[in-house]
Scaffold this motif. Structure first.
Motif, PDB file in Angstrom:
ATOM      1  N   ILE A   7      24.563  -0.627 -23.519  1.00 56.98           N
ATOM      2  CA  ILE A   7      24.452  -0.052 -24.864  1.00 56.98           C
ATOM      3  C   ILE A   7      25.805   0.431 -25.373  1.00 56.98           C
ATOM      4  N   ALA A   8      26.645   0.934 -24.481  1.00 57.89           N
ATOM      5  CA  ALA A   8      27.968   1.439 -24.874  1.00 57.89           C
ATOM      6  C   ALA A   8      28.889   0.331 -25.389  1.00 57.89           C
ATOM      7  N   GLU A   9      28.603  -0.923 -25.068  1.00 54.38           N
ATOM      8  CA  GLU A   9      29.457  -2.040 -25.481  1.00 54.38           C
ATOM      9  C   GLU A   9      29.451  -2.289 -26.989  1.00 54.38           C
ATOM     10  N   PHE A  10      28.426  -1.820 -27.691  1.00 49.13           N
ATOM     11  CA  PHE A  10      28.196  -2.246 -29.065  1.00 49.13           C
ATOM     12  C   PHE A  10      28.693  -1.240 -30.095  1.00 49.13           C
ATOM     13  N   ASP A  11      29.012  -1.777 -31.278  1.00 51.40           N
ATOM     14  CA  ASP A  11      29.399  -0.969 -32.430  1.00 51.40           C
ATOM     15  C   ASP A  11      28.204  -0.661 -33.323  1.00 51.40           C
ATOM     16  N   GLY A  12      27.150  -1.425 -33.177  1.00 55.71           N
ATOM     17  CA  GLY A  12      25.945  -1.234 -33.969  1.00 55.71           C
ATOM     18  C   GLY A  12      24.805  -2.031 -33.366  1.00 55.71           C
ATOM     19  N   TYR A  13      23.632  -1.859 -33.940  1.00 55.29           N
ATOM     20  CA  TYR A  13      22.418  -2.454 -33.369  1.00 55.29           C
ATOM     21  C   TYR A  13      21.488  -2.936 -34.466  1.00 55.29           C
ATOM     22  N   VAL A  14      20.662  -3.905 -34.106  1.00 58.89           N
ATOM     23  CA  VAL A  14      19.492  -4.256 -34.897  1.00 58.89           C
ATOM     24  C   VAL A  14      18.311  -4.173 -33.944  1.00 58.89           C
ATOM     25  N   PHE A  15      17.389  -3.264 -34.225  1.00 58.90           N
ATOM     26  CA  PHE A  15      16.192  -3.123 -33.412  1.00 58.90           C
ATOM     27  C   PHE A  15      15.121  -4.073 -33.926  1.00 58.90           C
ATOM     28  N   VAL A  16      14.504  -4.806 -33.008  1.00 58.24           N
ATOM     29  CA  VAL A  16      13.379  -5.684 -33.316  1.00 58.24           C
ATOM     30  C   VAL A  16      12.154  -5.063 -32.663  1.00 58.24           C
ATOM     31  N   THR A  17      11.202  -4.635 -33.493  1.00 58.67           N
ATOM     32  CA  THR A  17      10.051  -3.912 -32.938  1.00 58.67           C
ATOM     33  C   THR A  17       8.737  -4.348 -33.573  1.00 58.67           C
ATOM     34  N   PRO A  18       7.693  -4.426 -32.763  1.00 60.42           N
ATOM     35  CA  PRO A  18       6.358  -4.543 -33.332  1.00 60.42           C
ATOM     36  C   PRO A  18       5.871  -3.156 -33.740  1.00 60.42           C
ATOM     37  N   GLU A  19       4.789  -3.137 -34.480  1.00 59.80           N
ATOM     38  CA  GLU A  19       4.120  -1.875 -34.785  1.00 59.80           C
ATOM     39  C   GLU A  19       2.882  -1.769 -33.916  1.00 59.80           C
ATOM     40  N   TYR A  20       2.855  -0.724 -33.092  1.00 64.32           N
ATOM     41  CA  TYR A  20       1.684  -0.426 -32.264  1.00 64.32           C
ATOM     42  C   TYR A  20       1.089   0.886 -32.761  1.00 64.32           C
ATOM     43  N   ASN A  21      -0.133   0.842 -33.257  1.00 68.46           N
ATOM     44  CA  ASN A  21      -0.809   2.068 -33.684  1.00 68.46           C
ATOM     45  C   ASN A  21       0.059   2.909 -34.610  1.00 68.46           C
ATOM     46  N   ARG A  22       0.680   2.233 -35.577  1.00 71.42           N
ATOM     47  CA  ARG A  22       1.500   2.853 -36.615  1.00 71.42           C
ATOM     48  C   ARG A  22       2.794   3.467 -36.089  1.00 71.42           C
TER      49      ARG A  22
END
Length: 195
Positions: A72-87
């Motif tokens: 995680i420390a390697e990156f300057d930014g992120y894009v999270f890919v997530t499903p929705e579970y129970n809102r």
């Protein structure tokens, strides 16, 4: 180059998230000025948070935490890919996020969500609150994918072409914010304190 990690937040057997994350990484790879890497939290085998000290201290006892921290420390930014579970987001994603603190700070983040209701938008909104607490700058543009219209038979990812344009804008914003925050990620230069 700006390094962006694509964080795949689902670990469920039979998940469709890997198709979405691969699409995000492919689209990001076509964006000028950035390098992208797909990071699947399943590959890190993180148990329910088991560090004896707070992540605020950045002192880790377990090899799995150190491995996750280094990535995680390697990156300057992120894009999270997530499903929705129970809102909300999957427990595995929240757990992975909570393992660390300083590694997330002063970086940019974007969100790609998917679900059967409102394209997983409620999960993305929860992620906005969580990541703000970690000093991540969330960008305005987000991609919300419907299991009904962006997946054939709810299983095969077939995104509507308009999502490519939105995702390109998301990467533009993440890159701009990541670059703007770069000075905050560098330790201050105290080499000449005589001035």
């Amino acid at each position: 180059m700006t390094n962006i990690g694509i964080i795949l937040g689902s670990t469920r057997p039979g998940r469709v998230g890997h198709q979405v994350a691969e699409w995000v990484a492919e689209q990001g790879g076509q964006h000028d000025g950035i390098d992208v890497e797909l990071v699947d939290i399943e590959d890190y085998g993180l148990p329910i948070f088991d560090e004896p000290q707070s992540p605020l201290l950045g002192s880790y006892s377990h090899a799995h935490t150190r491995k996750w921290s280094n990535k995680i420390a390697e990156f300057d930014g992120y894009v999270f890919v997530t499903p929705e579970y129970n809102r909300s987001i999957p427990a595995a994603l929240k757990n992975a996020i909570d393992y660390l603190y300083g590694e997330w700070n002063n970086k940019a983040v974007g969100f790609v969500s998917y679900g059967s209701n409102v394209g997983g938008a409620r999960a993305a909104e929860h992620l906005r609150l969580i990541t703000a607490g970690l000093q991540l700058a969330g960008v305005r543009t987000q991609v919300s994918l419907s299991l009904a219209t962006d997946f054939a038979g709810f299983t095969t990812f077939t995104p509507d072409g308009r999502h490519n344009t939105t995702l390109h804008q998301l990467f533009t914003e993440v890159t701009a914010w990541a670059d703007a925050l770069a000075p905050l990620r560098r330790p201050p230069d105290h080499s000449d304190r005589s001035r």
